[in-house]
Design an enzyme around this catalytic site. Structure first.
Site, PDB file in Angstrom:
ATOM      1  N   CYS A 129      97.256  94.679  43.192  1.00  0.00           N
ATOM      2  CA  CYS A 129      96.690  94.579  44.546  1.00  0.00           C
ATOM      3  C   CYS A 129      97.347  93.480  45.385  1.00  0.00           C
ATOM      4  O   CYS A 129      97.270  93.500  46.610  1.00  0.00           O
ATOM      5  CB  CYS A 129      95.183  94.356  44.482  1.00  0.00           C
ATOM      6  SG  CYS A 129      94.329  95.756  43.742  1.00  0.00           S
ATOM      7  N   HIS A 177      93.157  91.510  51.538  1.00  0.00           N
ATOM      8  CA  HIS A 177      93.144  92.706  50.694  1.00  0.00           C
ATOM      9  C   HIS A 177      91.747  93.312  50.749  1.00  0.00           C
ATOM     10  O   HIS A 177      90.751  92.595  50.720  1.00  0.00           O
ATOM     11  CB  HIS A 177      93.506  92.320  49.255  1.00  0.00           C
ATOM     12  CG  HIS A 177      93.288  93.439  48.278  1.00  0.00           C
ATOM     13  ND1 HIS A 177      93.747  94.702  48.504  1.00  0.00           N
ATOM     14  CD2 HIS A 177      92.645  93.472  47.083  1.00  0.00           C
ATOM     15  CE1 HIS A 177      93.407  95.475  47.481  1.00  0.00           C
ATOM     16  NE2 HIS A 177      92.731  94.755  46.611  1.00  0.00           N
ATOM     17  N   ASN A 179      89.636 100.779  48.259  1.00  0.00           N
ATOM     18  CA  ASN A 179      90.659  99.835  47.800  1.00  0.00           C
ATOM     19  C   ASN A 179      91.947 100.614  47.544  1.00  0.00           C
ATOM     20  O   ASN A 179      92.018 101.388  46.592  1.00  0.00           O
ATOM     21  CB  ASN A 179      90.166  99.144  46.524  1.00  0.00           C
ATOM     22  CG  ASN A 179      91.162  98.135  45.976  1.00  0.00           C
ATOM     23  OD1 ASN A 179      92.308  98.073  46.406  1.00  0.00           O
ATOM     24  ND2 ASN A 179      90.722  97.346  45.007  1.00  0.00           N
TER      25      ASN A 179
HETATM   26  O1  UT7 Z   1      91.531  95.010  44.012  1.00  0.00           O
HETATM   27  C1  UT7 Z   1      91.616  94.349  42.800  1.00  0.00           C
HETATM   28  C2  UT7 Z   1      90.490  93.519  42.596  1.00  0.00           C
HETATM   29  N1  UT7 Z   1      89.294  94.257  42.300  1.00  0.00           N
HETATM   30  C3  UT7 Z   1      88.168  93.842  42.811  1.00  0.00           C
HETATM   31  O2  UT7 Z   1      88.192  92.954  43.625  1.00  0.00           O
HETATM   32  C4  UT7 Z   1      86.880  94.431  42.335  1.00  0.00           C
HETATM   33  C5  UT7 Z   1      85.948  93.306  42.034  1.00  0.00           C
HETATM   34  N2  UT7 Z   1      84.631  93.702  41.589  1.00  0.00           N
HETATM   35  C6  UT7 Z   1      83.753  94.307  42.419  1.00  0.00           C
HETATM   36  O3  UT7 Z   1      84.038  94.624  43.544  1.00  0.00           O
HETATM   37  C7  UT7 Z   1      82.354  94.527  41.894  1.00  0.00           C
HETATM   38  O4  UT7 Z   1      82.194  93.840  40.680  1.00  0.00           O
HETATM   39  C8  UT7 Z   1      81.998  96.013  41.666  1.00  0.00           C
HETATM   40  C9  UT7 Z   1      81.855  96.696  43.014  1.00  0.00           C
HETATM   41  C10 UT7 Z   1      83.072  96.685  40.849  1.00  0.00           C
HETATM   42  C11 UT7 Z   1      80.662  96.133  40.941  1.00  0.00           C
HETATM   43  O5  UT7 Z   1      79.651  95.424  41.634  1.00  0.00           O
HETATM   44  P1  UT7 Z   1      78.692  94.436  40.848  1.00  0.00           P
HETATM   45  O6  UT7 Z   1      77.717  93.956  41.819  1.00  0.00           O
HETATM   46  O7  UT7 Z   1      79.565  93.421  40.142  1.00  0.00           O
HETATM   47  O8  UT7 Z   1      77.979  95.422  39.828  1.00  0.00           O
HETATM   48  P2  UT7 Z   1      77.971  95.387  38.246  1.00  0.00           P
HETATM   49  O9  UT7 Z   1      79.306  95.747  37.692  1.00  0.00           O
HETATM   50  O10 UT7 Z   1      77.361  94.113  37.812  1.00  0.00           O
HETATM   51  O11 UT7 Z   1      76.983  96.578  37.958  1.00  0.00           O
HETATM   52  C12 UT7 Z   1      75.619  96.537  38.357  1.00  0.00           C
HETATM   53  C13 UT7 Z   1      74.940  97.818  37.929  1.00  0.00           C
HETATM   54  C14 UT7 Z   1      75.189  98.170  36.466  1.00  0.00           C
HETATM   55  O12 UT7 Z   1      73.991  98.676  35.936  1.00  0.00           O
HETATM   56  P3  UT7 Z   1      73.061  97.731  35.001  1.00  0.00           P
HETATM   57  O13 UT7 Z   1      73.937  97.359  33.835  1.00  0.00           O
HETATM   58  O14 UT7 Z   1      72.693  96.565  35.873  1.00  0.00           O
HETATM   59  O15 UT7 Z   1      71.926  98.650  34.663  1.00  0.00           O
HETATM   60  C15 UT7 Z   1      76.204  99.270  36.523  1.00  0.00           C
HETATM   61  O16 UT7 Z   1      76.141 100.161  35.440  1.00  0.00           O
HETATM   62  O17 UT7 Z   1      75.445  98.920  38.688  1.00  0.00           O
HETATM   63  C16 UT7 Z   1      75.817  99.962  37.798  1.00  0.00           C
HETATM   64  N3  UT7 Z   1      76.922 100.715  38.389  1.00  0.00           N
HETATM   65  C17 UT7 Z   1      76.756 101.747  39.236  1.00  0.00           C
HETATM   66  N4  UT7 Z   1      75.667 102.359  39.717  1.00  0.00           N
HETATM   67  C18 UT7 Z   1      75.855 103.365  40.587  1.00  0.00           C
HETATM   68  C19 UT7 Z   1      78.237 100.489  38.225  1.00  0.00           C
HETATM   69  N5  UT7 Z   1      78.940 101.371  38.964  1.00  0.00           N
HETATM   70  C20 UT7 Z   1      78.048 102.156  39.588  1.00  0.00           C
HETATM   71  C21 UT7 Z   1      78.180 103.243  40.476  1.00  0.00           C
HETATM   72  N6  UT7 Z   1      77.046 103.802  40.960  1.00  0.00           N
HETATM   73  N7  UT7 Z   1      79.369 103.691  40.897  1.00  0.00           N
END
Ligand code: UT7
Length: 325
Positions: free
Chosen positions: A115, A252, A282
């Site tokens: 990225c 980004h 992204n």
């Molecule tokens: O470009 C390169 C760099 N990449 C990034 O910058 C990405 C960085 N990370 C992020 O943007 C965020 O961490 C995400 C958007 C990927 C995830 O957001 P988060 O607030 O960190 O969520 P999480 O991974 O902690 O997940 C929270 C919950 C989980 O459920 P439990 O374990 O709390 O029951 C996931 O299973 O959300 C669940 N979850 C979803 N639910 C609905 C994960 N993906 C999804 C989904 N739809 N697509």
């Protein structure tokens, strides 16, 4: 004493026609529009169609940037493509673009910093141009991440999209002050210890397959804001500028929350942030030039404006560049 500066003289972009909304994804993945919008700010993404490879997207963006600059391939002597989703393991995507635009002179090569690729490519092109070895560079970020995604993994497949953006950089003499147009400073970093947090689980020398993108999103998120804030602070320190001097902040586009938190940490006013993540998702190395092209096309970024670009991605890699447009 005169200083050579790499001045932006054209910008262009290309997005595949096919748009996939969050509602479309709800039909095939266990997710919801609410979750995606709240956690990321993404509402839709463009997905490449059959035959639309990374070099095809890159070539469209390159032609648009050349047109915008009023130049032709004959005027360019360097092409750098930032991509992690090349058409082939080799030859480089840059040489495919070179052939497609009918350029047989100069040099073309790819840069792979995920990225952060576009910031790494701008920095590399700048070093070539200010050394005097090359005069005009096409710098392109192009990706088809849709082909690296595991469409059964809801934690990653909702986040990414395809597209390409390009700028033309030209070596021009400046006075050596921050009033000059051009790339004023750039700061690149990487730390390979973070490999496992964002990677593709295949490759020519390991599995012999292309593999799928894997990410520990929470871990990436945790590091992102601090890392990009560090390299932007470096850019301000190197030029004696501050957040108040910026006209535009073009980060980004991975996640709206990361963008807003980074801007807040550095005191960048919300009105100065260029945001496209809602429409593009992204697009990895393509996200910054796509956002630059959008903000130039709608009249926000104008010649003379001070523009900060920054990115962070797999590796980890991260970087910033401060550009007087
Ligand atoms: O470009 C390169 C760099 N990449 C990034 O910058 C990405 C960085 N990370 C992020 O943007 C965020 O961490 C995400 C958007 C990927 C995830 O957001 P988060 O607030 O960190 O969520 P999480 O991974 O902690 O997940 C929270 C919950 C989980 O459920 P439990 O374990 O709390 O029951 C996931 O299973 O959300 C669940 N979850 C979803 N639910 C609905 C994960 N993906 C999804 C989904 N739809 N697509």
């Amino acid at each position: 004493m005169k200083h050579l500066r790499s001045v932006v003289c054209g910008v262009g972009s290309y997005l595949p026609a096919k748009v996939v909304t969050n509602a479309d994804l709800e039909k095939t993945v266990d997710t919801s529009d609410d979750w995606i919008v709240q956690r990321t700010g993404i509402r839709q993404r463009h997905i490449a169609g059959e035959g639309e490879t990374t070099s095809v997207l890159a070539t469209h963006a390159a032609r648009a940037a050349l047109d915008n600059a009023g130049l032709t391939a004959a005027d360019i002597d360097l092409i750098i493509v930032a991509t992690s989703s090349p058409d082939y393991t080799f030859p480089s995507t840059a040489t495919q673009v070179q052939a497609a635009i009918g350029m047989t002179h100069g040099a073309a090569f790819d840069i792979q910093a995920v990225c952060s690729g576009f910031v790494f490519a701008v920095t590399t092109a700048d070093k070539f141009l200010v050394s005097g070895s090359h005069r005009r560079a096409l710098v392109i970020g192009a990706e088809t991440f849709s082909r690296l995604l595991d469409w059964n993994d809801r934690t990653t497949c909702v986040l990414f999209g395809d597209g390409a953006g390009a700028i033309v950089l030209e070596a021009r003499e400046g006075a050596g002050t921050i009033k000059d147009r051009g790339v004023l400073t750039s700061h690149l970093r990487s730390d390979g210890r973070h490999r496992e947090k964002l990677y593709v689980d295949g490759g020519p020398s390991t599995t012999g397959t292309v593999g799928h993108l894997r990410m520990s999103g929470r871990d990436v998120f945790r590091h992102a804001v601090g890392m990009v804030a560090d390299v932007m602070t470096d850019a301000f320190a190197a030029t004696g500028t501050s957040a108040e001097d910026l006209d535009w902040f073009v980060p980004h586009q991975a996640n709206r929350r990361i963008i807003d938190a980074s801007a807040e940490k550095l005191g960048i006013a919300p009105a100065k942030i260029v945001v496209t993540v809602d429409r593009h998702g992204n697009t990895s190395a393509a996200s910054i030039p796509l956002a630059l092209a959008a903000a130039v096309a709608d009249g926000r970024i104008k010649p003379g404006h001070l523009v900060m670009i920054e990115a962070m991605g797999g590796g980890f890699t991260w970087g910033s560049a401060l550009i007087r447009w």
